[in-house]
Design a protein around this motif. Structure first.
Motif, PDB file in Angstrom:
ATOM      1  N   PRO A 131       0.834  -1.210   0.000  1.00  0.00           N
ATOM      2  CA  PRO A 131       0.000   0.000   0.000  1.00  0.00           C
ATOM      3  C   PRO A 131       0.863   1.253   0.000  1.00  0.00           C
ATOM      4  O   PRO A 131       1.987   1.246   0.518  1.00  0.00           O
ATOM      5  CB  PRO A 131      -0.796  -0.131   1.307  1.00  0.00           C
ATOM      6  N   PRO A 132       0.367   2.358  -0.576  1.00  0.00           N
ATOM      7  CA  PRO A 132       1.166   3.593  -0.645  1.00  0.00           C
ATOM      8  C   PRO A 132       1.512   4.129   0.739  1.00  0.00           C
ATOM      9  O   PRO A 132       0.723   4.012   1.681  1.00  0.00           O
ATOM     10  CB  PRO A 132       0.248   4.572  -1.384  1.00  0.00           C
ATOM     11  N   ALA A 133       2.705   4.705   0.850  1.00  0.00           N
ATOM     12  CA  ALA A 133       3.112   5.374   2.082  1.00  0.00           C
ATOM     13  C   ALA A 133       2.279   6.652   2.251  1.00  0.00           C
ATOM     14  O   ALA A 133       1.409   6.964   1.439  1.00  0.00           O
ATOM     15  CB  ALA A 133       4.604   5.675   2.050  1.00  0.00           C
ATOM     16  N   ASP A 134       2.573   7.404   3.312  1.00  0.00           N
ATOM     17  CA  ASP A 134       1.666   8.477   3.733  1.00  0.00           C
ATOM     18  C   ASP A 134       1.780   9.783   2.946  1.00  0.00           C
ATOM     19  O   ASP A 134       0.847  10.573   2.929  1.00  0.00           O
ATOM     20  CB  ASP A 134       1.897   8.782   5.221  1.00  0.00           C
ATOM     21  N   HIS A 135       2.903  10.051   2.312  1.00  0.00           N
ATOM     22  CA  HIS A 135       3.059  11.315   1.584  1.00  0.00           C
ATOM     23  C   HIS A 135       2.030  11.393   0.449  1.00  0.00           C
ATOM     24  O   HIS A 135       1.722  10.376  -0.191  1.00  0.00           O
ATOM     25  CB  HIS A 135       4.482  11.418   1.031  1.00  0.00           C
ATOM     26  N   PRO A 136       1.490  12.594   0.159  1.00  0.00           N
ATOM     27  CA  PRO A 136       0.433  12.706  -0.862  1.00  0.00           C
ATOM     28  C   PRO A 136       0.857  12.313  -2.271  1.00  0.00           C
ATOM     29  O   PRO A 136      -0.016  12.060  -3.126  1.00  0.00           O
ATOM     30  CB  PRO A 136       0.020  14.184  -0.801  1.00  0.00           C
ATOM     31  N   VAL A 137       2.141  12.235  -2.561  1.00  0.00           N
ATOM     32  CA  VAL A 137       2.570  11.870  -3.906  1.00  0.00           C
ATOM     33  C   VAL A 137       2.419  10.365  -4.176  1.00  0.00           C
ATOM     34  O   VAL A 137       2.284   9.946  -5.324  1.00  0.00           O
ATOM     35  CB  VAL A 137       4.039  12.306  -4.154  1.00  0.00           C
TER      36      VAL A 137
END
Length: 281
Positions: A75-81
């Motif tokens: 799953p994607p990490a927390d930064h919006p990018v």
């Protein structure tokens, strides 16, 4: 708004505000590819900012790399990018190696830089520019494997142009990218590169490096025809903007020390207009 949509919106905002030369070329892409390019640009911008900010360290960049690995494998990490980045990498099957190499290039700029040979400079240009080109052509689309080598050369041309333009600013920050072997050949010291005067020796040195850049531009031109038809105008615009910048530097006799040479917004818009015509016809 979903997390993915918010991520793309964030990336578009970053690209619009900061991409400068790149963003103009994005505008002639189909929407899906334009969004993809904004996502990759936002990732690269964050990498660069990590190396440029006060107190930048390998630890900060290692943390960013760890977030990237998490995003590429789960799953994607927390930064919006990250959600948009993950979506683009999976959709266009972009090799993860390129992103690790981008981070390697950024990491190499954390310390004062001194380059001894052109081979060493080539490797640096590959890490900070060619891998960007290799990533880009996966979004643009290609079938001919020759595109990979041509994209590498195109990146070298772009980065050599940047290095020539920014030579004084970089030298003032203890980053001398021009090879020591070339400085010795033209009797130029690193200290002179940080000064306000383009001496005859510096001019001859930069002309020499400019000739190298021109050769890489010439060798990479066939890349445009290898891209998917809907992406060719964007790549043409990008190459045209950078090659015109080198031409402007050449027209001024490589007198880059008094101030940064750049194309005006109107000049870039002219290139964009020509690219739109290429897209339509």
């Amino acid at each position: 708004m979903s997390r993915l949509a918010a991520s793309y919106a964030h990336c578009v905002g970053v690209a619009r505000a900061r991409a400068k030369n790149f963003y103009y070329s994005f505008l002639v892409l189909p929407e899906e590819k334009r969004l993809a390019m904004c996502a990759i640009y936002a990732f690269m911008r964050e990498c660069d900012d990590l190396s440029d900010e006060a107190g930048a360290s390998l630890l900060n960049i290692a943390g960013w790399r760890a977030q990237m690995v998490r995003t590429l494998t789960g799953p994607p990490a927390d930064h919006p990018v990250w959600p948009a980045f993950q979506d683009v990498v999976r959709k266009y099957r972009i090799p993860a190696q390129y992103f690790h190499e981008m981070i390697d290039g950024v990491s190499s700029d954390l310390e004062p830089r001194k380059v001894e040979t052109f081979d060493e400079l080539y490797r640096y240009c590959y890490l900070v520019a060619s891998v960007v080109g290799l990533t880009t052509i996966h979004i643009f689309g290609f079938d001919d494997p020759r595109a990979l080598a041509l994209a590498e050369k195109c990146g070298i041309a772009f980065q050599l142009t940047n290095i020539i333009r920014d030579v004084r600013e970089d030298a003032a920050n203890q980053r001398v990218y021009l090879p020591a072997e070339d400085l010795a050949r033209f009797d130029v010291t690193p200290e002179a590169l940080a000064g306000p005067v383009t001496t005859p020796e510096i001019r001859a040195l930069l002309e020499f490096e400019g000739a190298r850049a021109k050769q890489y531009y010439a060798e990479s031109r066939p890349l445009i025809g290898l891209m998917r038809e809907d992406s060719q105008p964007a790549l043409w615009a990008l190459i045209e903007i950078y090659s015109q910048l080198l031409k402007r530097i050449d027209q001024r006799g490589f007198d880059v020390m008094p101030g940064k040479i750049r194309l005006s917004t109107s000049e870039k818009m002219t290139v964009l207009g020509r690219a739109w015509l290429r897209r339509l016809f």
